[in-house]
Design an enzyme around this catalytic site. Structure first.
Site, short mmCIF file in Angstrom:
data_model
loop_
_atom_site.label_atom_id
_atom_site.label_comp_id
_atom_site.label_asym_id
_atom_site.label_seq_id
_atom_site.Cartn_x
_atom_site.Cartn_y
_atom_site.Cartn_z
CB CYS A 173 -6.38 -0.76 5.55
SG CYS A 173 -4.66 -1.30 5.33
CD GLU B 100 -1.94 4.02 3.41
OE1 GLU B 100 -3.09 4.14 3.86
OE2 GLU B 100 -1.66 3.29 2.44
CB CYS C 277 -1.79 1.38 6.35
SG CYS C 277 -1.48 0.63 4.73
CG HIS D 243 -1.96 -1.03 1.21
ND1 HIS D 243 -3.00 -1.03 2.11
CD2 HIS D 243 -2.16 -2.10 0.40
CE1 HIS D 243 -3.80 -2.06 1.86
NE2 HIS D 243 -3.30 -2.73 0.83
#
Length: 151
Positions: free
Chosen positions: A85, A57, A88, A55
């Site tokens: 999420c 992040e 993260c 992701h």
């Protein structure tokens, strides 16, 4: 002053998200900042990298940690176009990020208040401040456009 900086860095995160869309990835971008300077930026790459943890992040945190040779990133603010999420959010807490600023809320997997709020849990040994809704319309529209094209 802070609101102006938040918009400036969210705009940079949006540019990263646009790169993700061009690559066929879900358009999420992230920019990590300390003392007004970008120290890392990235966008979603789970499809291209065959990595469910890639992701925006996570990649921004990995880039900064590698550059600084430290898994702790105190005194930083992470700007991300979509609410983090749980995966993260957990990494953000472990990295000791001071503040998370996100654009669009994620009603399906958001862990900064939409589904759950890991950042507000006082039982966790580090507290990260989170603020959502910065350039929410622009961030959300990029996602809506991306998924509309896919359908």
């Amino acid at each position: 002053m802070q609101a102006e900086l938040d918009r400036q860095f969210m705009q940079e995160a949006l540019e990263q998200a646009k790169l993700a869309a061009l690559a066929g990835e879900v358009p999420v971008g992230a920019v990590l900042v300390r003392d007004g300077q970008v120290i890392s930026r990235s966008f979603n790459k789970p499809i291209a990298s065959h990595d469910p943890s890639a992701h925006a992040e996570m990649l921004a945190l990995r880039g900064a940690a590698s550059e600084e040779q430290n898994y702790r990133l105190p005194g930083t603010t992470l700007y991300v176009t979509l609410e983090p999420c749980a995966m993260c959010a957990g990494a953000i807490l472990h990295a000791r990020i001071e503040r998370v600023v996100f654009g669009a809320a994620d009603p399906k997997t958001g862990a900064a208040g939409s589904v759950l709020d890991l950042f507000s849990m006082k039982q966790i040994n580090h507290q990260t401040v989170s603020e959502g809704g910065i350039m929410q319309e622009e961030c959300g529209q990029l996602l809506r456009d991306f998924f509309r094209e896919r359908r």
